[in-house]
Enzyme design. Sequence first.
Site, PDB file in Angstrom:
ATOM      1  N   LYS A 299      28.290  -3.553  -3.129  1.00 42.29           N
ATOM      2  CA  LYS A 299      29.715  -3.298  -3.398  1.00 42.29           C
ATOM      3  C   LYS A 299      30.371  -2.583  -2.224  1.00 42.29           C
ATOM      4  CE  LYS A 299      28.748  -2.335  -8.257  1.00 42.29           C
ATOM      5  NZ  LYS A 299      28.817  -1.211  -9.197  1.00 42.29           N
TER       6      LYS A 299
ATOM      7  N   ARG B 159      11.421   3.653   3.102  1.00 41.96           N
ATOM      8  CA  ARG B 159      10.932   2.701   4.119  1.00 41.96           C
ATOM      9  C   ARG B 159      12.118   1.851   4.524  1.00 41.96           C
ATOM     10  NH1 ARG B 159       5.683  -1.186   4.512  1.00 41.96           N
ATOM     11  NH2 ARG B 159       4.785   0.848   4.967  1.00 41.96           N
TER      12      ARG B 159
ATOM     13  N   HIS C 198       5.172   5.860  11.382  1.00 41.91           N
ATOM     14  CA  HIS C 198       4.660   5.773  10.014  1.00 41.91           C
ATOM     15  C   HIS C 198       3.817   7.049   9.821  1.00 41.91           C
ATOM     16  CE1 HIS C 198       3.480   4.227   6.275  1.00 41.91           C
ATOM     17  NE2 HIS C 198       3.067   3.029   6.600  1.00 41.91           N
TER      18      HIS C 198
ATOM     19  N   ARG D 135       0.796  -1.220   0.000  1.00 40.43           N
ATOM     20  CA  ARG D 135       0.000   0.000   0.000  1.00 40.43           C
ATOM     21  C   ARG D 135       0.834   1.278   0.000  1.00 40.43           C
ATOM     22  NH1 ARG D 135      -3.254  -3.692   1.577  1.00 40.43           N
ATOM     23  NH2 ARG D 135      -1.389  -4.472   2.541  1.00 40.43           N
ATOM     24  N   THR D 136       1.780   1.355   0.911  1.00 37.10           N
ATOM     25  CA  THR D 136       2.521   2.610   1.028  1.00 37.10           C
ATOM     26  C   THR D 136       3.319   2.857  -0.255  1.00 37.10           C
ATOM     27  OG1 THR D 136       2.644   2.226   3.389  1.00 37.10           O
ATOM     28  CG2 THR D 136       4.073   3.938   2.509  1.00 37.10           C
TER      29      THR D 136
HETATM   30  C1  NCD Z   1       1.559  -1.027   7.960  1.00 39.57           C
HETATM   31  C2  NCD Z   1       3.062  -0.933   8.048  1.00 39.57           C
HETATM   32  O1  NCD Z   1       3.782  -1.310   7.146  1.00 39.57           O
HETATM   33  O2  NCD Z   1       3.490  -0.436   9.071  1.00 39.57           O
HETATM   34  N1  NCD Z   1       1.063  -1.152   6.677  1.00 39.57           N
HETATM   35  C3  NCD Z   1       0.904  -0.025   5.916  1.00 39.57           C
HETATM   36  O3  NCD Z   1       1.829   0.701   5.656  1.00 39.57           O
HETATM   37  N2  NCD Z   1      -0.345   0.266   5.536  1.00 39.57           N
HETATM   38  C4  NCD Z   1       0.962  -1.967   8.922  1.00 39.57           C
HETATM   39  C5  NCD Z   1       1.480  -3.336   9.062  1.00 39.57           C
HETATM   40  O4  NCD Z   1       2.379  -3.790   8.366  1.00 39.57           O
HETATM   41  O5  NCD Z   1       0.934  -4.028   9.920  1.00 39.57           O
END
Ligand code: NCD
Length: 363
Positions: free
Chosen positions: A116, A137, A170, A87-88
């Site tokens: 490397k 991320r 997040h 999703r993100t």
């Molecule tokens: C979440 C995450 O990655 O922190 N998912 C997201 O980004 N919508 C929640 C999760 O992984 O449980």
Amino acid sequence: MPAPLDCSFEDYLNKPREEQRRHLERDNLPFHVLTADQFDRDQIEAIADLATSLRSFVKKHPQGREEIHRLLIGRRVMMYFVQPSSRTFLSFEAAAQMVGAGTSDVRDTATSSEVKGETLEDSIRTFSSYFDAIVIRYPKANFADRCALMLNSTNRAVPVLSGGSGPDEHPTQGLLDIYTLQGHWDRYGGIDGRNICMLGDLKRGRTVRSLCRLLSLYEDMSLSFVSPEGFEMGSDIKKLLDERNVKWSEYRHIDEVIESADAFYLTRVQDEWGASFDDSVKDSVRMTPERLSKAKASAAIMHPLPRRDELPACPEIDIKDHRCLHWRQERNGMWIRAALLLVVMGVAIPRRERGRLVGFDWR
Ligand code: NCD
């Protein structure tokens, strides 16, 4: 430009919020997006309004899609996602493309020069040579922050946005969650004064941690934390809530709050970090059609997804009940991230009244 760091990164982490913001903002607006704690309520509401205005523009105007596609034309966004994400990642990518920016990604360090022996800092600096914003991320907390502050001292300080930072934060998920709650309660007096219940692995769930930080900016809030033993909300968040006079209480079973809470924010066990739930406690943090029938008529049922069995996939939850907002959250994520990209790239023009941010213009 955001202020370059004048101390070590460790000292920066201990600075008060107001001082940290100098390194994250340009002209009192978010430049980097790294923690839910960097936002004030005016900014949250202005970003939410911008998301709504983009969305309704696309809906109402036959040329809407083409018009918003001009906003970031010629710009490029790098997506550095070395932790699993659907999703993100996709909503950031869709958001960037919708407002005209090109995107590239690294999703596996095995495909980049890190194999490397390149340091992560050098990799990020390389991205900043080619891209106008970087979304990160990363499994370790504060990595994106470190990169952003390093870039502040270079001549190519590009915005860095966190797409999830270890088990800690997040922030863009928190913003889309607030946006979703705001939309749901639009006709029922908004978010102030609500009792928000968060359930599941609150100890390692970064979404709930960011959401707590944002909800603490609203008036007269109370939070109910329902988690199995050993998975309770962290003491750092509880301390922050105490400092901001937000009432919070802890429970072991959803049935204790099913009739009283205004929102239920369910989360899965984050067992990629270790321990999992014992089978015997799973039902205590689970929404069911039967429990749904006892919840308030105006309740909001939310989940950041992906889900396990805490939010069963069935028509009662996925299709028939307007209180279940998990699919709306997913869609809202794209609009909020599009709005954020316009803000951090300086394309959204702030509208201020007596120095106070009241919205953004973008046309
Ligand atoms: C979440 C995450 O990655 O922190 N998912 C997201 O980004 N919508 C929640 C999760 O992984 O449980």
